[in-house]
Write an enzyme that holds these catalytic residues in place. Structure first.
Site, PDB file in Angstrom:
ATOM      1  N   HIS A   1      -9.417   1.113  -1.425  1.00 18.10           N
ATOM      2  CA  HIS A   1      -9.428   1.761  -0.122  1.00 18.10           C
ATOM      3  C   HIS A   1     -10.861   1.681   0.406  1.00 18.10           C
ATOM      4  CE1 HIS A   1      -5.596   3.332  -1.341  1.00 18.10           C
ATOM      5  NE2 HIS A   1      -5.486   4.152  -0.325  1.00 18.10           N
TER       6      HIS A   1
ATOM      7  N   ASP B   1       1.768   4.061   2.932  1.00 19.88           N
ATOM      8  CA  ASP B   1       0.789   4.945   2.276  1.00 19.88           C
ATOM      9  C   ASP B   1       1.491   6.057   1.480  1.00 19.88           C
ATOM     10  OD1 ASP B   1      -1.897   5.299   1.654  1.00 19.88           O
ATOM     11  OD2 ASP B   1      -2.405   6.361   3.491  1.00 19.88           O
ATOM     12  N   ASP B   2       1.920   7.125   2.169  1.00 19.57           N
ATOM     13  CA  ASP B   2       2.513   8.306   1.509  1.00 19.57           C
ATOM     14  C   ASP B   2       3.679   8.780   2.380  1.00 19.57           C
ATOM     15  OD1 ASP B   2       0.222   8.823  -0.559  1.00 19.57           O
ATOM     16  OD2 ASP B   2      -0.801   8.634   1.367  1.00 19.57           O
TER      17      ASP B   2
ATOM     18  N   HIS C   1       0.856  -1.191   0.000  1.00 22.66           N
ATOM     19  CA  HIS C   1       0.000   0.000   0.000  1.00 22.66           C
ATOM     20  C   HIS C   1       0.883   1.228   0.000  1.00 22.66           C
ATOM     21  CE1 HIS C   1      -3.741   2.117   1.916  1.00 22.66           C
ATOM     22  NE2 HIS C   1      -3.069   2.927   1.113  1.00 22.66           N
TER      23      HIS C   1
ATOM     24  N   HIS D   1       1.358   4.859  -2.445  1.00 18.92           N
ATOM     25  CA  HIS D   1       0.973   5.713  -3.582  1.00 18.92           C
ATOM     26  C   HIS D   1       2.243   6.351  -4.130  1.00 18.92           C
ATOM     27  CE1 HIS D   1      -3.343   5.550  -2.460  1.00 18.92           C
ATOM     28  NE2 HIS D   1      -2.833   5.388  -1.250  1.00 18.92           N
TER      29      HIS D   1
ATOM     30  N   GLU E   1     -11.348   3.588   5.706  1.00 16.45           N
ATOM     31  CA  GLU E   1     -10.254   4.434   6.211  1.00 16.45           C
ATOM     32  C   GLU E   1     -10.884   5.539   7.055  1.00 16.45           C
ATOM     33  OE1 GLU E   1      -8.149   6.671   3.205  1.00 16.45           O
ATOM     34  OE2 GLU E   1      -6.524   7.229   4.585  1.00 16.45           O
TER      35      GLU E   1
HETATM   36  N1  ADE Z   1      -4.306   8.793  -1.894  1.00 17.68           N
HETATM   37  C1  ADE Z   1      -3.098   8.853  -1.328  1.00 17.68           C
HETATM   38  N2  ADE Z   1      -3.163   8.500  -0.039  1.00 17.68           N
HETATM   39  C2  ADE Z   1      -4.466   8.209   0.228  1.00 17.68           C
HETATM   40  C3  ADE Z   1      -5.165   7.775   1.356  1.00 17.68           C
HETATM   41  N3  ADE Z   1      -4.576   7.567   2.542  1.00 17.68           N
HETATM   42  N4  ADE Z   1      -6.505   7.591   1.259  1.00 17.68           N
HETATM   43  C4  ADE Z   1      -7.137   7.798   0.095  1.00 17.68           C
HETATM   44  N5  ADE Z   1      -6.516   8.204  -1.008  1.00 17.68           N
HETATM   45  C5  ADE Z   1      -5.186   8.396  -0.961  1.00 17.68           C
HETATM   46 ZN    ZN Z   2      -3.665   4.786   0.476  1.00 13.21          ZN
END
Ligand code: ADE
Ligand code: ZN
Length: 336
Positions: free
Chosen positions: A196, A277-278, A16, A18, A199
């Site tokens: 997703h 995630d990011d 997971h 991005h 969340e």
């Molecule tokens: N795009 C990038 N990170 C995300 C996240 N945590 N939830 C939904 N879309 C995303």
């Molecule tokens: Zn994500």
């Protein structure tokens, strides 16, 4: 000669992640200069200083704004290379990388620039970085599902090397059922399916992603703990959940790591992996997330090995590749 010290981290997969969310402030400024784009911050440190989020949307606003610097095939290649370089240091052996084609198409960036830039680097990722990779195209749930279907057709028509599809961006108000046609098409052509769900949104989004979209994997999914019957089902079916505990704290979906439902999900017998995630936005690559989770929950070596094994089990790799990676995890667990 003494034997090399056993690695302090198990080999693992990252499921997971991005790609656009791996853009480091330094690289953002470098690309901005290359492309003549003006960022509304004086320097990378000021940009990083703005990474203080109230919720998912406040993050998505900045994440989307920063994408303005990504314009050419070379930019996407540089971004991909930067992530893989850092992931290799985190003992990531396999990465399933999500990208957001619509985020670039709406800015007039050609699909080929995005796909070719990423794919050119991924083609060589095992040789160059020791990381096997698979690519996932995610659609924005807060856009017209017809646009997602159109983009999927374009990806298919151009032979984009994607293994599967995902669904991301704002969750609340955009239930999975809206994307039934897109996912049915993806399933028909043999693409793998993740989404997703749960969340910021309710547990019903997880159930709908499974039942209406035939999702094989759930990204985040922390709301599952609100629905014991659903927990029992996903545990019995061993549906992979790609959980991102630091992201959830930074986006205030949970108040603190100590209150994260990860231990409850594991305790319930769910197939859970830990992911980033990011990473720069949340101040943690996947090794940092592993460290944070290990400290917060006092994980043992066996528990860390189990999470690493789950990361491979939840992947879209063929069974023989999963088995080979599991052997490596077991060797780590046994201290080899
Ligand atoms: N795009 C990038 N990170 C995300 C996240 N945590 N939830 C939904 N879309 C995303
Ligand atoms: Zn994500």
């Amino acid at each position: 000669m003494t034997a090399p010290a056993p690695s302090s981290r198990p080999p693992r997969a990252e499921l997971h992640l991005h790609l656009e969310g791996t853009l480091e402030p330094d690289l953002a400024f470098e690309l901005a200069a290359r492309n003549g784009v003006r960022l509304p911050y004086p320097d990378p440190a000021s940009l990083r200083g703005a990474y203080d989020f109230q919720d998912l949307q406040s993050f998505l606003d900045l994440y989307t704004a920063n994408m303005a610097v990504l314009r050419s095939e070379a930019d996407f290649a540089d971004l991909t290379r930067a992530y893989l370089t850092r992931a290799a240091r985190a003992e990531v052996r396999h990465a399933e990388i999500t990208f957001d084609p619509q985020a670039h198409l709406v800015r007039g960036v050609p699909l080929a620039a995005v796909v070719d830039g990423i794919a050119g680097v991924l083609e060589r990722s095992e040789t160059d970085f020791g990381i096997s990779t698979l690519l996932i195209a995610a659609f924005h749930r807060d856009r017209d599902p017809a646009d997602a279907l159109d983009v999927l057709e374009r990806l298919l028509a151009t032979g984009a090397p994607i293994v599967g599809v995902g669904l991301d961006n704002a969750e609340v108000g955009y239930p999975p059922g809206l994307f039934q046609d897109v996912y049915a098409r993806a399933e028909k052509v043999g693409l793998r399916r993740t989404a997703h769900a749960g969340e910021e949104g309710p547990a019903s989004n997880i159930r709908d992603a499974l039942d209406l979209l035939h999702a094989e994997r759930i990204d985040h999914g922390i709301a599952v703990v609100q629905d014991p019957a659903l927990v029992a089902r996903v545990a019995a079916e061993q549906v992979p959940f790609t959980v991102c505990p630091v992201s959830n704290v930074r986006l205030r979906a949970v108040p603190a790591l100590a209150e994260h439902p990860l231990p409850a999900m594991i305790e319930a017998g769910m197939l859970v992996s830990v992911n980033s995630d990011d990473p720069p936005y949340f101040g943690a690559y996947v090794d940092d997330v592993d460290d944070a989770v290990t400290a917060a929950f006092g994980l043992t070596r066996d528990q860390r090995a189990a999470l690493a094994a789950a990361s491979f089990r939840g992947s879209f790799l063929p069974p023989e590749r999963v088995a080979a990676y599991l052997t490596e995890v077991e060797a780590w667990r046994a201290g080899a």
